[in-house]
Design a protein around this motif. Structure first.
Motif, PDB file in Angstrom:
ATOM      1  N   UNK A  47       0.563  -1.326  -0.237  1.00 41.68           N
ATOM      2  CA  UNK A  47      -0.065  -0.123  -0.148  1.00 41.68           C
ATOM      3  C   UNK A  47       0.881   1.326  -0.471  1.00 41.68           C
ATOM      4  N   UNK A  48       1.988   0.983   0.500  1.00 43.11           N
ATOM      5  CA  UNK A  48       2.759   2.265   0.667  1.00 43.11           C
ATOM      6  C   UNK A  48       4.457   2.235  -0.378  1.00 43.11           C
ATOM      7  N   UNK A  49       3.911   1.035  -1.505  1.00 44.65           N
ATOM      8  CA  UNK A  49       4.866   1.534  -2.775  1.00 44.65           C
ATOM      9  C   UNK A  49       5.420   0.608  -2.794  1.00 44.65           C
ATOM     10  N   UNK A  50       7.436   0.851  -2.401  1.00 45.39           N
ATOM     11  CA  UNK A  50       8.312  -0.098  -3.115  1.00 45.39           C
ATOM     12  C   UNK A  50       8.097  -0.553  -1.262  1.00 45.39           C
ATOM     13  N   UNK A  51       9.207  -1.597  -1.053  1.00 38.45           N
ATOM     14  CA  UNK A  51       8.974  -2.913  -0.005  1.00 38.45           C
ATOM     15  C   UNK A  51      10.950  -2.860   0.512  1.00 38.45           C
ATOM     16  N   UNK A  52      10.732  -3.423  -0.663  1.00 35.99           N
ATOM     17  CA  UNK A  52      12.771  -3.822  -1.144  1.00 35.99           C
ATOM     18  C   UNK A  52      12.587  -4.450  -2.876  1.00 35.99           C
ATOM     19  N   UNK A  53      13.636  -4.600  -2.810  1.00 29.92           N
ATOM     20  CA  UNK A  53      14.117  -4.213  -4.312  1.00 29.92           C
ATOM     21  C   UNK A  53      15.856  -5.543  -4.718  1.00 29.92           C
ATOM     22  N   UNK A  54      15.390  -5.944  -4.988  1.00 33.14           N
ATOM     23  CA  UNK A  54      16.484  -7.330  -5.771  1.00 33.14           C
ATOM     24  C   UNK A  54      17.951  -6.960  -4.130  1.00 33.14           C
ATOM     25  N   UNK A  55      16.990  -7.461  -3.186  1.00 33.51           N
ATOM     26  CA  UNK A  55      18.463  -7.210  -2.219  1.00 33.51           C
ATOM     27  C   UNK A  55      17.732  -8.268  -0.741  1.00 33.51           C
ATOM     28  N   UNK A  86       5.342 -15.129   3.047  1.00 30.78           N
ATOM     29  CA  UNK A  86       4.206 -15.595   2.868  1.00 30.78           C
ATOM     30  C   UNK A  86       2.858 -14.528   2.786  1.00 30.78           C
ATOM     31  N   UNK A  87       2.060 -14.066   1.863  1.00 29.06           N
ATOM     32  CA  UNK A  87       1.473 -12.590   1.947  1.00 29.06           C
ATOM     33  C   UNK A  87       1.726 -11.609   1.102  1.00 29.06           C
ATOM     34  N   UNK A  88       3.279 -12.308   0.707  1.00 29.76           N
ATOM     35  CA  UNK A  88       3.767 -11.003   0.594  1.00 29.76           C
ATOM     36  C   UNK A  88       2.850 -10.792  -1.739  1.00 29.76           C
ATOM     37  N   UNK A  89       3.835  -9.378  -1.663  1.00 32.35           N
ATOM     38  CA  UNK A  89       3.186  -9.568  -3.377  1.00 32.35           C
ATOM     39  C   UNK A  89       4.735  -8.583  -3.664  1.00 32.35           C
TER      40      UNK A  89
END
Length: 352
Positions: A248-256, A262-265
Motif C-alpha cells: 500500500x505504501x509503494x516499494x518495500x524492497x528491491x533485489x536485495x 508468505x503474504x508478500x506481493x
C-alpha cells in the motif's frame, strides 16, 4: 592393452570436445543466419520507405574500433581498423544503395545485403559522387538508440566532407526510430521467441522451483534469473532484474537480501536481449499464506481490473495513428471505464 585404452579414451574425449564445439557453433550460426535474413528484408522493404518519408538522401553511420553504434548489429558487425562507415544512398529506383566502407568481414560480404564493400576508399569522393541533398547522422535528443555518433565523429565528418556537406547534416533520430520499429516478418518471429524466453524465465522465477517462503531472498531470485540469461546466451535490457515487494505504501524492497515471506506481493520488471531485440516485461505474484488456496479478494480485484484495462488497450491500439494520438485515446477510454491514469510509476492511492 593399457596404451590402447588410453588412446581410445583420448579419441572419445576428442570426439566429445568436437561435438560440443559443433553444437555451440550451431546456435551461433543460426542467430547469424536469422540476422542475415532480417537485414536483407529490412534493406529491401523498410529502408527505401523510411528514407523517403524522412526526406533523407544519404544516411551515414560511423563505426570505430572499440566502439559500436547501437545499429551495428542491425547493419552487420565487422572488423574496423580505425573508422568504418555504413552508408545508404537514395539514388532513385526501388532499391537504396548500400555500402560498407572500412568494415571488413567475410560474414557481411557473404550476407549479400551490401552493394559496395571495400577497405580502400576516399569518403569525400564517395559522397561528392552522389552529392546528397541531405545527410542523416546518428545524433538524437530523445532516443538513445539513435544517438550513436560521438562529438569526435561529428568533427571528423565535418573536416573530411567539408562545410558544403556539413551544412546538409540532419538528425537521423526519426529515421532510426522508423527503421527499427517497422518490423518485417522475420523480425516478428525472432522477437516472439525473445518474448517467450522472457516470459518463461520470469514465470519460473515466481514458482516453487525457485522460491521457498521464509528462506529465499529477492536477490536469490534476481541472480537465478540472471543465470538463466547467461545459460541461454541472452543479453539484458536493464542489467540486474528488478525483483521487488510492493504494498500500500509503494516499494518495500528491491533485489536485495529481503527474505520472501508468505503474504508478500511480488513483482518483476525485466527484459532479455536476443539478436538486437530487447524485451520489457512485468510479472506479479502473491505468496499464499498457510491455509490459503485462493488470492485475497483485494488482489483478485486488482488483477481483474488489470485485465479490463488490458482489453481496453488491445481494442484501441490501431494502425494509422501516431503514438501521441493513441495515448490520448487510451487515456480517455481508461477514464471512461472508471479508472484513473497513474501520474508516476507504482504510486499508492486510496481510490478503491
Amino acid at each position: 592393452m593399457k596404451n590402447t585404452v588410453v588412446k581410445i579414451l583420448t579419441a572419445l574425449a576428442f570426439v566429445i570436445l568436437i561435438t560440443g564445439v559443433a553444437n555451440a557453433a550451431g546456435e551461433a550460426q543460426r542467430r547469424w543466419e536469422r540476422m542475415n535474413q532480417i537485414r536483407q528484408e529490412k534493406f529491401d522493404l523498410v529502408l527505401p520507405e523510411v528514407m523517403r518519408e524522412n526526406n533523407v538522401a544519404m544516411w551515414i553511420t560511423v563505426s570505430r574500433e572499440g566502439r559500436d553504434d547501437p545499429l551495428t548489429e542491425d547493419f552487420g558487425k565487422g572488423y574496423v581498423g580505425s573508422y568504418g562507415y555504413y552508408i545508404f544512398t537514395d539514388r532513385g529506383g526501388e532499391r537504396i544503395e548500400r555500402a560498407a566502407l572500412g568494415i571488413g568481414t567475410a560474414l557481411i560480404e557473404d550476407n549479400g545485403a551490401y552493394d559496395i564493400m571495400t577497405e580502400s576508399f576516399d569518403l569525400k569522393e564517395f559522397v561528392e559522387e552522389r552529392d546528397p541533398k541531405s545527410i542523416a547522422l546518428n545524433f538524437a535528443e530523445h532516443i538513445g538508440a539513435a544517438d550513436g555518433l560521438s562529438h569526435t565523429d561529428y568533427q571528423k565528418l565535418t573536416r573530411d566532407l567539408g562545410q558544403k556537406y556539413a551544412e546538409r547534416f540532419v538528425s537521423a533520430e526519426k529515421l532510426t526510430s522508423d527503421f527499427r520499429s517497422r518490423r518485417v516478418a522475420s523480425e516478428i518471429a525472432a522477437f516472439a521467441w525473445a518474448g517467450e524466453m522472457s516470459r518463461n524465465i520470469a514465470e519460473r522465477a515466481f514458482s516453487n522451483e525457485v522460491i521457498t517462503p521464509g528462506k529465499t531472498t529477492l536477490a536469490d531470485v534476481a541472480w537465478w534469473m540472471r543465470e538463466q540469461q547467461f545459460e541461454n546466451h541472452l543479453g539484458t535490457s536493464f542489467g540486474m532484474p528488478s525483483v521487488y515487494i510492493t504494498g500500500p505504501d509503494g516499494f518495500v524492497a528491491l533485489s536485495n537480501d529481503h527474505v520472501i515471506q508468505r503474504g508478500d506481493f511480488l513483482a518483476i520488471d525485466w527484459g532479455v536481449g536476443y539478436l538486437n531485440f530487447y524485451t520489457d516485461m512485468k510479472r506479479h505474484a502473491y505468496v499464499l499464506r498457510e491455509g490459503e488456496t485462493h488470492l485475497p479478494a483485494s488482489i483478485q480485484k486488482a488483477f481483474d481490473n488489470g485485465l479490463a484495462v488490458r482489453n481496453i488497450l488491445k481494442n484501441h491500439i490501431k494502425a494509422g495513428r501516431t503514438a501521441g494520438e493513441t495515448y490520448t485515446i487510451l487515456n480517455q477510454e481508461i477514464n471512461n471505464a472508471g479508472f484513473k491514469i497513474m501520474e508516476s510509476f507504482n504510486s499508492p492511492t486510496d481510490d478503491p
